[in-house]
Design a protein around this motif. Structure first.
Motif, PDB file in Angstrom:
ATOM      1  N   GLY A 200       0.802  -1.225   0.000  1.00 53.70           N
ATOM      2  CA  GLY A 200       0.000   0.000   0.000  1.00 53.70           C
ATOM      3  C   GLY A 200       0.829   1.266   0.000  1.00 53.70           C
ATOM      4  N   THR A 201       2.113   1.157  -0.309  1.00 55.89           N
ATOM      5  CA  THR A 201       3.039   2.286  -0.229  1.00 55.89           C
ATOM      6  C   THR A 201       3.372   2.826  -1.608  1.00 55.89           C
ATOM      7  OG1 THR A 201       4.027   1.422   1.807  1.00 55.89           O
ATOM      8  CG2 THR A 201       5.324   3.025   0.562  1.00 55.89           C
ATOM      9  N   ARG A 317     -11.196   4.531   4.446  1.00 53.73           N
ATOM     10  CA  ARG A 317      -9.900   3.949   4.795  1.00 53.73           C
ATOM     11  C   ARG A 317      -9.400   4.508   6.126  1.00 53.73           C
ATOM     12  NH1 ARG A 317      -5.645   5.312   0.363  1.00 53.73           N
ATOM     13  NH2 ARG A 317      -5.616   7.315   1.465  1.00 53.73           N
ATOM     14  N   LEU A 321      -8.902   2.374   9.613  1.00 55.26           N
ATOM     15  CA  LEU A 321      -7.645   2.365  10.373  1.00 55.26           C
ATOM     16  C   LEU A 321      -7.879   2.727  11.828  1.00 55.26           C
ATOM     17  CD1 LEU A 321      -5.305   4.011   7.722  1.00 55.26           C
ATOM     18  CD2 LEU A 321      -5.076   1.694   8.642  1.00 55.26           C
ATOM     19  N   ALA A 335      -1.022  -0.385  11.572  1.00 52.70           N
ATOM     20  CA  ALA A 335      -0.951  -0.658  10.144  1.00 52.70           C
ATOM     21  C   ALA A 335       0.447  -0.362   9.611  1.00 52.70           C
ATOM     22  CB  ALA A 335      -1.981   0.187   9.399  1.00 52.70           C
ATOM     23  N   ASN A 339      -0.422   3.081   3.297  1.00 52.68           N
ATOM     24  CA  ASN A 339      -1.882   3.224   3.238  1.00 52.68           C
ATOM     25  C   ASN A 339      -2.297   4.168   2.105  1.00 52.68           C
ATOM     26  OD1 ASN A 339      -2.350   1.553   5.605  1.00 52.68           O
ATOM     27  ND2 ASN A 339      -1.516   3.262   6.784  1.00 52.68           N
ATOM     28  N   VAL A 344      -5.764  -1.888   3.621  1.00 59.53           N
ATOM     29  CA  VAL A 344      -4.816  -1.644   4.705  1.00 59.53           C
ATOM     30  C   VAL A 344      -4.199  -2.987   5.089  1.00 59.53           C
ATOM     31  CG1 VAL A 344      -6.066   0.377   5.552  1.00 59.53           C
ATOM     32  CG2 VAL A 344      -6.577  -1.884   6.514  1.00 59.53           C
ATOM     33  N   ARG A 390      -4.262  -8.493   5.013  1.00 59.87           N
ATOM     34  CA  ARG A 390      -4.598  -7.368   4.139  1.00 59.87           C
ATOM     35  C   ARG A 390      -6.117  -7.273   4.047  1.00 59.87           C
ATOM     36  NH1 ARG A 390      -3.402  -8.102  -1.958  1.00 59.87           N
ATOM     37  NH2 ARG A 390      -5.563  -8.811  -1.857  1.00 59.87           N
TER      38      ARG A 390
END
Length: 413
Positions: A200-201, A317, A321, A335, A339, A344, A390
């Protein structure tokens, strides 16, 4: 050797060290693509492709049972699809601020494009690709299918500042990648997933640019942007295409457009690579129903609605979180990753030692699915993702339910 179908250009090549004709396999450069009369003529009495002139045989009475068939049955399904779909490419070019449709290639999902890029650039049993684990699993699968070697350079797994100035967990260790391509000239493609799956980066544009400018690397950097619309403004590597012939950006209608079922993937690059892909693809790879749905999704009103849904999912999202952090006492860790996508990733911890626990995470995963009807993805086997699940951002009601069920299951183990 000129690229068949591509007009000669006098524009200077950028970057100067890159020559696409030395990257593409010689047999592909010499390939004369399959052509049909439909490439030139698509109207009139069509007696060129040995189609069934009487039409399909699905009874109209089927509409009474399956009324959703009506629109599909009216699409001249007895005719082969448009081989080029220039209207779709033109709309994508406008959406992504590209010079024109000759910068766009369409595939059956991004997976077909990934496979095709490998086949045109990487010689089996000779050349290699480089991937940056943890990353999308199909790169390795396609490489194995095509008998291509794989070089792995892990992302920054601990979050400490890496060489080259990149910092943060799951950032690209640029200098390690550079060392790898210097030590192994058989590497033809570098695959970067941005935002990463499962991380997710987002990969920084500076990291991508550094690899594109790296003179010893003569290949192509492939940036897979399946989740890019969830990452905010000015995040896409498409902005680099105008200046770099050695970048290929992959996108899709599966995620932000919500059209995973129609399987439409996109490659964005400068015209020489797009022409090579076009010369090599199957003659009619994009179906007529897929094309009609894609065109509808690329209408102005649909684009507005797409962005509204993206904003809703990004907001959700953040709420998801927050809700997951409320389960900290039960062993849900903070997490990981940036994100920047529509999912997440959280580690499930041992309740006593508070370290990521693959065994507990797998048990939670199975019980969520088998006894509670909640299907997430276990990712604990990926580099830097010990104990991780995930979780896709769902609807408001789905997110509420997953938190309730996860809390219930965590209290059991």
């Amino acid at each position: 050797m000129p690229i068949l179908g591509l007009a000669p250009s006098s524009e200077p090549l950028k970057p100067a060290h890159f020559d696409i004709e030395k990257v593409i396999r010689p047999n592909i450069l010499a390939l004369h693509p399959y052509r049909c009369a439909r490439d030139d003529y698509q109207k009139g009495i069509l007696l060129d492709a040995n189609e069934n002139a009487l039409g399909h045989s699905i009874p109209r009475s089927s509409n009474q049972i399956y009324p959703e068939l009506q629109a599909a049955l009216d699409l001249n399904l007895n005719r082969y699809p448009d081989p080029s779909h220039d209207d779709i490419k033109t709309r994508i070019a406008g959406l992504r601020s590209l010079p024109g449709k000759n910068h766009v290639f369409l595939g059956v999902g991004s997976d077909e494009v990934i496979d095709l890029v490998m086949r045109v650039c990487v010689a089996p049993a000779k050349d290699k690709i480089l991937i940056t684990p943890p990353t999308y699993g199909m790169y390795a699968v396609c490489a194995q299918v095509n008998d291509i070697g794989i070089v792995r350079c892990n992302l920054n797994l601990d979050g400490n500042e890496g060489e080259g100035g990149e910092r943060g967990r799951f950032s690209v260790l640029v200098d390690e990648v550079k060392r790898a391509v210097v030590s192994d000239p058989s590497i033809k493609l570098i695959f970067l997933c941005s935002p990463g799956n499962p991380t997710g980066t987002l990969v920084s544009l500076s990291a991508i640019r550094s690899l594109l400018d790296f003179e010893p690397f003569k290949g192509i950097v492939v940036v897979d942007e399946a989740y890019i619309d969830f990452a905010g403004e000015n995040a896409s590597a498409v902005s680099l295409v105008k200046d770099y012939a050695n970048v290929c950006v992959l996108q899709t209608l599966s995620k932000s457009f919500g059209l995973a079922a129609i399987r439409l993937g996109i490659a964005i690059a400068q015209p020489p690579l797009i022409q090579i892909l076009t010369n090599t693809k199957a003659p009619y790879n994009i179906s007529t129903p897929t094309a009609h749905l894609a065109l509808a999704a690329l209408e102005k009103d649909a684009i507005v609605q797409m962005h509204e849904k993206i904003n809703t999912l990004i907001s959700s999202r953040g709420k998801l979180l927050q809700s997951l952090s409320s389960l900290s006492a039960l062993g849900v860790g903070a997490a990981i990753g940036g994100n920047d996508a529509n999912f997440v990733v959280v580690p499930i911890l041992d309740r006593e030692t508070r370290v990521p626990d693959n065994n507990r995470s797998q048990r939670v995963y199975k019980v969520l699915a088998e006894e509670n009807g909640i299907v997430v993805r276990y990712r604990g086997g990926e580099a830097g993702c010990a104990g991780c699940l995930r979780i896709t951002v769902g609807s408001e009601e789905e997110n509420k339910t997953v938190i309730e069920k996860l809390e219930h299951v965590l209290n059991i183990f």
